[in-house]
Design an enzyme around this catalytic site. Structure first.
Site, mmCIF file in Angstrom:
data_model
loop_
_atom_site.group_PDB
_atom_site.id
_atom_site.type_symbol
_atom_site.label_atom_id
_atom_site.label_comp_id
_atom_site.label_asym_id
_atom_site.label_seq_id
_atom_site.Cartn_x
_atom_site.Cartn_y
_atom_site.Cartn_z
ATOM 1 N N LYS A 147 1.368 1.993 7.179
ATOM 2 C CA LYS A 147 1.667 1.201 8.372
ATOM 3 C C LYS A 147 2.527 1.973 9.354
ATOM 4 O O LYS A 147 3.152 2.980 9.029
ATOM 5 C CB LYS A 147 2.377 -0.102 7.981
ATOM 6 C CG LYS A 147 1.468 -1.112 7.298
ATOM 7 C CD LYS A 147 0.222 -1.426 8.132
ATOM 8 C CE LYS A 147 0.536 -2.188 9.405
ATOM 9 N NZ LYS A 147 -0.705 -2.441 10.210
ATOM 10 N N ASP A 196 -3.459 -6.409 15.278
ATOM 11 C CA ASP A 196 -2.766 -5.118 15.311
ATOM 12 C C ASP A 196 -2.798 -4.495 16.695
ATOM 13 O O ASP A 196 -1.916 -3.711 17.057
ATOM 14 C CB ASP A 196 -3.417 -4.138 14.323
ATOM 15 C CG ASP A 196 -2.786 -4.208 12.935
ATOM 16 O OD1 ASP A 196 -1.606 -4.591 12.856
ATOM 17 O OD2 ASP A 196 -3.461 -3.901 11.954
ATOM 18 N N ARG A 230 0.841 -1.195 0.000
ATOM 19 C CA ARG A 230 0.000 0.000 0.000
ATOM 20 C C ARG A 230 0.880 1.251 0.000
ATOM 21 O O ARG A 230 2.077 1.187 0.299
ATOM 22 C CB ARG A 230 -0.925 -0.003 1.224
ATOM 23 C CG ARG A 230 -2.041 -1.021 1.131
ATOM 24 C CD ARG A 230 -2.852 -1.098 2.422
ATOM 25 N NE ARG A 230 -2.101 -1.705 3.510
ATOM 26 C CZ ARG A 230 -2.562 -1.881 4.741
ATOM 27 N NH1 ARG A 230 -3.781 -1.469 5.047
ATOM 28 N NH2 ARG A 230 -1.823 -2.456 5.661
ATOM 29 N N TYR A 278 -1.260 4.766 10.415
ATOM 30 C CA TYR A 278 -1.671 3.836 11.470
ATOM 31 C C TYR A 278 -0.500 3.654 12.428
ATOM 32 O O TYR A 278 0.656 3.543 12.003
ATOM 33 C CB TYR A 278 -2.057 2.477 10.882
ATOM 34 C CG TYR A 278 -3.367 2.467 10.135
ATOM 35 C CD1 TYR A 278 -4.572 2.709 10.787
ATOM 36 C CD2 TYR A 278 -3.406 2.198 8.767
ATOM 37 C CE1 TYR A 278 -5.777 2.699 10.104
ATOM 38 C CE2 TYR A 278 -4.608 2.188 8.066
ATOM 39 C CZ TYR A 278 -5.787 2.438 8.745
ATOM 40 O OH TYR A 278 -6.986 2.431 8.057
ATOM 41 N N GLU A 338 -6.130 5.258 13.387
ATOM 42 C CA GLU A 338 -7.103 4.372 14.039
ATOM 43 C C GLU A 338 -7.844 5.016 15.203
ATOM 44 O O GLU A 338 -8.811 4.431 15.710
ATOM 45 C CB GLU A 338 -6.439 3.064 14.507
ATOM 46 C CG GLU A 338 -5.495 3.192 15.687
ATOM 47 C CD GLU A 338 -4.062 3.487 15.296
ATOM 48 O OE1 GLU A 338 -3.183 3.364 16.162
ATOM 49 O OE2 GLU A 338 -3.820 3.836 14.113
ATOM 50 N N HIS A 367 -1.107 1.930 16.118
ATOM 51 C CA HIS A 367 -1.358 0.746 16.957
ATOM 52 C C HIS A 367 -0.307 0.635 18.057
ATOM 53 O O HIS A 367 0.419 -0.356 18.155
ATOM 54 C CB HIS A 367 -1.385 -0.521 16.105
ATOM 55 C CG HIS A 367 -2.416 -0.504 15.021
ATOM 56 N ND1 HIS A 367 -3.771 -0.509 15.261
ATOM 57 C CD2 HIS A 367 -2.290 -0.466 13.662
ATOM 58 C CE1 HIS A 367 -4.439 -0.480 14.123
ATOM 59 N NE2 HIS A 367 -3.564 -0.443 13.137
#
Length: 372
Positions: free
Chosen positions: A75, A270, A15, A94, A118, A96
């Site tokens: 990511k 995640d 991605r 993101y 998120e 996490h």
């Protein structure tokens, strides 16, 4: 503002943080965009596409991180990327952080302004930047689970929908949110027997009204989880506590009692995973077997369908990216409480309560820090 889009370096991650269309919008707003060479190559987005949209192609990630005011990724930054972040630089991706203290320390030490996709919210109480990937992961979980049920993958050798005269597989979905609902839809479409377990009665009512007798809805208790998990052929873990570590709903004892060759797919990995026996895997080596139960715990499931995921994610993130670039992070966060909810790390301090509690670290109110 100078916006940097590095190439993702996580294993089998294709991605990209911004599509050419998103770049064109940013350039139209008067910003400069630098995209690392071949950042979108894996999904058919070529450097020439980005140049046509107005981007500058950078040869190395060092150049991106050194020159950009804001880094837009997909990511969480990997170890090599933490070292390149600098004080006051915006990181929009993101994160996490709850199950990842090492990354949290790295971001805090960098002094960057880390805004997590998120935990950005919306007026309905949803998570608009997590939702697109939850949709993808939910749908993919059934594809992955069906594959893992095959004998060659260590599964029970069952077809999800069965055939005339042979029982369909029993699928249990833990969590009736975006990911769980999409998993249930896919499983029902393949004619499996599907049960969704959730603690939110209102959500169970909505699912019951939406799907009727095709779907079995059960209120979440320890007894209910144990009963349905032990009877399942495929269990999808789709629980979410925003920003926090996922609760361990399935214990090691439950896993030991499950049917040989049954499958667990942990979408919540995640955030640490919702099965006690879960640990993160990659697309290169997606499964492992514990107590004769197949576990699929890939931490970037949507990366397997990277083109679909990239476009879906960009549709959601672009307005926020433009707001941060147009106004600067201080004004953008001040003007939008929902975007401010995405702020996780600011100048070495944790500003999201659930993350701080999960990591056992001090929590700092974003308003007081930004005001100062």
């Amino acid at each position: 503002m100078r916006i940097g889009v590095p190439k993702e370096i996580k294993v089998h991650e294709y991605r990209v943080g911004m599509t050419p269309a998103a770049v064109r919008e940013a350039v139209h707003h008067g910003h400069r965009v630098m995209v690392q060479k071949d950042a979108g190559l894996g999904i058919g987005l070529f450097d020439s596409d980005y140049e046509t949209a107005g981007a500058e192609i950078a040869a190395t990630p060092d150049e991106i991180f050194e020159r950009a005011d804001m880094i837009v990724k997909v990511k969480e930054p990997q170890h090599a990327e933490w070292k390149m972040l600098r004080e006051g630089q915006i990181l929009f991706t993101y994160l996490h952080l709850a199950p990842d203290p090492e990354q949290a320390r790295g971001l805090m030490e960098s002094g960057c302004v880390a805004i997590a996709y998120e935990t950005v919210t919306d007026q309905r109480g949803g998570l608009p930047l997590l939702a697109p990937m939850s949709e993808v992961a939910g749908r993919m979980s059934i594809q992955a689970g069906a594959h893992c049920l095959e004998i060659a993958q260590g599964g029970r050798g069952m077809l999800l929908g069965g055939v005339p005269g042979v029982a369909a597989s029993r699928v249990v979905v833990l969590g009736g949110g975006v990911a769980g609902t999409n998993a249930a839809r896919m499983a029902m479409g393949l004619e499996a027997h599907v049960t969704v377990i959730d603690i939110n009665l209102h959500r169970l009512y909505e699912l019951d009204m939406q799907f009727g007798p095709m779907l079995n809805t059960i209120y979440s208790t320890v007894d209910a989880i144990e009963e349905y998990v032990l009877g399942a052929d495929l269990v999808i873990g789709a629980v979410l506590v925003p920003g926090a570590a996922a609760p361990k709903l399935v214990t090691e004892e439950m896993v030991k009692k499950m049917k040989k060759g049954s499958v667990l797919v942990d979408i919540a990995i995640d955030q640490g995973g919702c099965f006690a026996t879960s640990h993160p895997t990659t697309h290169a080596d997606p499964t492992y077997v514990t107590d004769e139960v197949v576990h699929y715990c890939v931490a970037n499931m949507p990366g397997a369908v990277a083109r679909t995921s990239t476009f879906a994610l960009n549709n959601a993130t672009l307005p926020f990216t433009l707001s941060l670039a147009d106004k600067g992070y201080r004004q953008a966060l001040a003007d939008n409480q929902h975007l401010k909810a995405g702020l996780n790390v600011y100048e070495g301090k944790l500003t999201y309560r659930a993350v701080a509690e999960a990591l056992g670290a001090p929590f700092h109110e974003a308003d007081s820090l930004l005001g100062a």
